[in-house]
Structure formats: C-alpha cells, structure tokens
Design a protein around this motif. Sequence first.
Motif, mmCIF file in Angstrom:
data_model
loop_
_atom_site.group_PDB
_atom_site.id
_atom_site.type_symbol
_atom_site.label_atom_id
_atom_site.label_comp_id
_atom_site.label_asym_id
_atom_site.label_seq_id
_atom_site.Cartn_x
_atom_site.Cartn_y
_atom_site.Cartn_z
ATOM 1 N N VAL A 17 0.851 -1.206 0.000
ATOM 2 C CA VAL A 17 0.000 0.000 0.000
ATOM 3 C C VAL A 17 0.880 1.247 0.000
ATOM 4 O O VAL A 17 0.672 2.176 -0.794
ATOM 5 C CB VAL A 17 -0.945 0.010 1.216
ATOM 6 N N LEU A 18 1.870 1.272 0.890
ATOM 7 C CA LEU A 18 2.792 2.406 0.969
ATOM 8 C C LEU A 18 3.562 2.567 -0.353
ATOM 9 O O LEU A 18 3.729 3.685 -0.847
ATOM 10 C CB LEU A 18 3.765 2.200 2.127
ATOM 11 N N SER A 19 3.994 1.460 -0.926
ATOM 12 C CA SER A 19 4.758 1.500 -2.176
ATOM 13 C C SER A 19 3.929 2.097 -3.313
ATOM 14 O O SER A 19 4.422 2.917 -4.094
ATOM 15 C CB SER A 19 5.221 0.094 -2.568
ATOM 16 N N LEU A 20 2.663 1.697 -3.403
ATOM 17 C CA LEU A 20 1.809 2.212 -4.466
ATOM 18 C C LEU A 20 1.520 3.692 -4.272
ATOM 19 O O LEU A 20 1.475 4.458 -5.243
ATOM 20 C CB LEU A 20 0.503 1.410 -4.534
ATOM 21 N N HIS A 21 1.364 4.115 -3.013
ATOM 22 C CA HIS A 21 1.189 5.553 -2.740
ATOM 23 C C HIS A 21 2.434 6.338 -3.168
ATOM 24 O O HIS A 21 2.317 7.424 -3.758
ATOM 25 C CB HIS A 21 0.914 5.786 -1.254
ATOM 26 N N ILE A 22 3.598 5.798 -2.873
ATOM 27 C CA ILE A 22 4.849 6.455 -3.284
ATOM 28 C C ILE A 22 4.890 6.599 -4.802
ATOM 29 O O ILE A 22 5.226 7.662 -5.343
ATOM 30 C CB ILE A 22 6.072 5.660 -2.784
ATOM 31 N N LEU A 23 4.523 5.527 -5.501
ATOM 32 C CA LEU A 23 4.529 5.558 -6.966
ATOM 33 C C LEU A 23 3.556 6.593 -7.515
ATOM 34 O O LEU A 23 3.881 7.358 -8.425
ATOM 35 C CB LEU A 23 4.167 4.169 -7.512
ATOM 36 N N LEU A 24 2.358 6.626 -6.959
ATOM 37 C CA LEU A 24 1.327 7.530 -7.467
ATOM 38 C C LEU A 24 1.680 8.995 -7.219
ATOM 39 O O LEU A 24 1.375 9.867 -8.045
ATOM 40 C CB LEU A 24 -0.025 7.198 -6.832
ATOM 41 N N PHE A 25 2.324 9.271 -6.098
ATOM 42 C CA PHE A 25 2.721 10.655 -5.813
ATOM 43 C C PHE A 25 3.952 11.059 -6.634
ATOM 44 O O PHE A 25 3.982 12.125 -7.246
ATOM 45 C CB PHE A 25 3.006 10.836 -4.321
ATOM 46 N N THR A 26 4.967 10.211 -6.643
ATOM 47 C CA THR A 26 6.209 10.582 -7.337
ATOM 48 C C THR A 26 6.031 10.592 -8.859
ATOM 49 O O THR A 26 6.730 11.328 -9.559
ATOM 50 C CB THR A 26 7.352 9.618 -6.979
ATOM 51 N N ALA A 27 5.092 9.799 -9.380
ATOM 52 C CA ALA A 27 4.877 9.739 -10.828
ATOM 53 C C ALA A 27 4.442 11.089 -11.395
ATOM 54 O O ALA A 27 4.733 11.416 -12.545
ATOM 55 C CB ALA A 27 3.843 8.672 -11.170
ATOM 56 N N GLY A 28 3.738 11.867 -10.589
ATOM 57 C CA GLY A 28 3.268 13.160 -11.075
ATOM 58 C C GLY A 28 4.045 14.340 -10.543
ATOM 59 O O GLY A 28 3.642 15.492 -10.733
#
Length: 412
Positions: free
Chosen positions: A23-34
């Motif tokens: 869950v934390l990893s996907l949040h990191i991806l979604l925030f850093t991607a943009g």
Amino acid sequence: MSTFTCVLDGDKTPSANIKSKAVLSLHILLFTAGWDLSAINISGFSVRLAWILLLAIPLLIPIAKHKKTALAFIILFYLVHVFSSLLSDNPLQGLLYSFWIVFTYLFFLHFACSACNILQAQTWNVILVNGRLQIFFAFLLYLTGIQERANFIYYEPSYMAIALIPYVATIFHLRNIKGIDVAALISYIISSQSGNFLVVLLLAGLLRFLMGGLNMRKLKLLFLIFLGGLLFTYYLLHDESNINHATAKAILTSGASIDSAIAIAERGGNRVPRMQVALEIFWENPFTGIGPTNYISHIDGRNFSHITKDIPWIDPEGQPPTNAFIEAGVNAGILAVILLTVPFFYIIKKNRLRSHHSDDSKIVSAAGIIIFIMMNLDSNYLRAYVWVFFGLAISSLSWRIKQNANCVNNNA
C-alpha cells in the motif's frame, strides 16, 4: 500466463505486513509519478528529485519477475528509439532520451506491477484514497491562493487530470458512489478549471453506460449527471473569472455549429495546429523519425503559415506535439507508434473479454480507453503516471483471485 504478465515467486498469500508495505509502495509511486516540482532537465527528460523515494520500494516489497516476452517488447521499443537516434542529427541526445524508456519501465511500470500483484483487488482502495488526497491538497493550495488553478505537484492541471483517470474510472464503476468522491470531483472541476478534466469525466460517464445494460441505478446516475451539468453550466456562465466561461458562453450563444467548434478549438489553445505540424514532420520521415529530442530544433524557423494562417497565438514554434502517438512517430517512426499503441489495445481487449466476471476489469478497460484518448490530445508518452497505469493493468490480468471491485466501496 499472458505475454505482458509479471508474477511473484510462489503462490503464497502475502502477509498483512507485506500488504501494508505494498500500500505504501503504491502511494509512493502515485505521488512521485506526477511530481513535476523540483525537476531537472536531462537530455529532454525532466528528472524529479522526488524520484529518490522510489529507491525505498525494493526495500519494502518483493519485486515481481517478468516474462521474457514482456522484456522483449520493451527492449524493442527501446531499440527503435536507439536506431532512430543513431540516424539523427543529434545521436547522443537521442540515446540519452532512449535511456529514459528503460528507466520509466523499470521504476514505474515494473514497481507498480509488483505492488499491485500483492494487493490485487485492494489496489482500488489505494487508488481511491490517493486520488482523494491529491485533490484535497490541490484544492487546499487553491483556497489559500498559493495556486491560481489547482495543479498540486503537477506542471499544470491538464497533467493532473490525466493522472487522475484511474481514480475517476474507479469511482464511476462502484456500486454506490461515496459523497466524498462526488465532493472531490466537484472541487477539482472548480479549482482546476481544466477542460481536460471535463473531457475525462464525460468519457468516464459515457463508458459507464456503455459497459453493461441500462437499469434504474444507471438512470438515476444519468439524471444526477444531467442535473450536475446544468448547475455547472449555470456556474460557468456567471463566473467570468473561470477560463471556461468564454467557451461555454460562445457554445451556448452561437447560432451555428461551426462557431461552437471554433470556441472549443480556441479553448484548446494551439493544440490542433501543433498536431498538424507534427503530423507533417512525421510524413516527411515516417519510417525512422527524426530522432528523440530533435523536434523543436527541426521546426525552428520553418514556415507553417499554411497551418497557422499567420495567427500569432497558434504559432507552434518551440513547442512539442500535442499528440503522444504522433510524437512517438516523429521521434522514432511508425514502428514506435505501433509499439506504443499495442499495449493499450491488448490491455483493453483482454479486460473486456472478462469484463462480465469482475468490476476490476471494467475499471482497467475504462481507464485504458480514456488514457488512450487523452494521450491523443497531449504530449509526452513517457509520463510516469501512464506507465504506472500500465503496470497496474498488466498486473490485473494475472490476478488469480478475481475479487469484485465493489468491495472497494465498502472498505475505502
């Protein structure tokens, strides 16, 4: 197992600890991607300082294995760009740009696939929460006057609109839409003033009705959308500070359809002529392109008055194409266009074939269709959040437990 599938080792159910880290990893991806803030331009590619957070993901979760055919696909996409670069006027810049294809694949698609393999249908919970958080912070920045138009960590609102497509698709395919998500959508419409976001919502609503038969719930939703549209139109007509005000007024008060078309084209800035110019350059070099990063210098000083009609505000000079697929063709030729298109059709087709089994398939299909359409209206096919979606979509094809995504509505 499908061609594009990536799988984790073994068949063991992930522990609660691993799931929380996913869950934390996907949040990191979604925030850093943009994350367009604090960016450094390296060989035509914006490197975000926030991407250092991506290094934490391999420490948090097991990284998925990839099938050889999937790797072969991305390697071919990379080699097409390398070949075009070597034939171009600036091969070194092109080769450096080509490297970012591999980087985006490994750190965004690959990591997203790994996290979503662990979460499976719980992925939609993360998408919902993350979308709400991003809109909340964007609206807060707008209310405090820090941003004139809400774009949060993105370069502009239209970029954020594309990044939010999986969130919007998830909302439109829930059994019961929560009030918090309705409020989020309304607040972003008002604060972003993004025409792209309005198009995203329109497409999401249309696809919701096309995917499945008509029933009372859909009729109620249609009525609410119609009522919301009337209220929003009234708001636009009376709020002259909103950049969509002039467009709405022109469309509603024009007596001919051509006037409405002109109003919409003007709202889109110089998107159409930029697309026309890029298409002209593509047809000059359809097989190999002109090489990555060469487009701006290639059109600099050329006369495109037959397209721009000498209207200053639609002059495309110094600006990239406004169609990601044409951009791929300009960069590396027709094969790059085909390779960029194939994943969309593959993902959409595979999910549509099993769409009657699970709502997660409908979400992925809808999001894929909308992203494909929106990429035809904007530039840069290496946007990280698009490749995060690829990872999510590829992972969804291999989920062994086809849980109904309606559980998202109860747990989020």
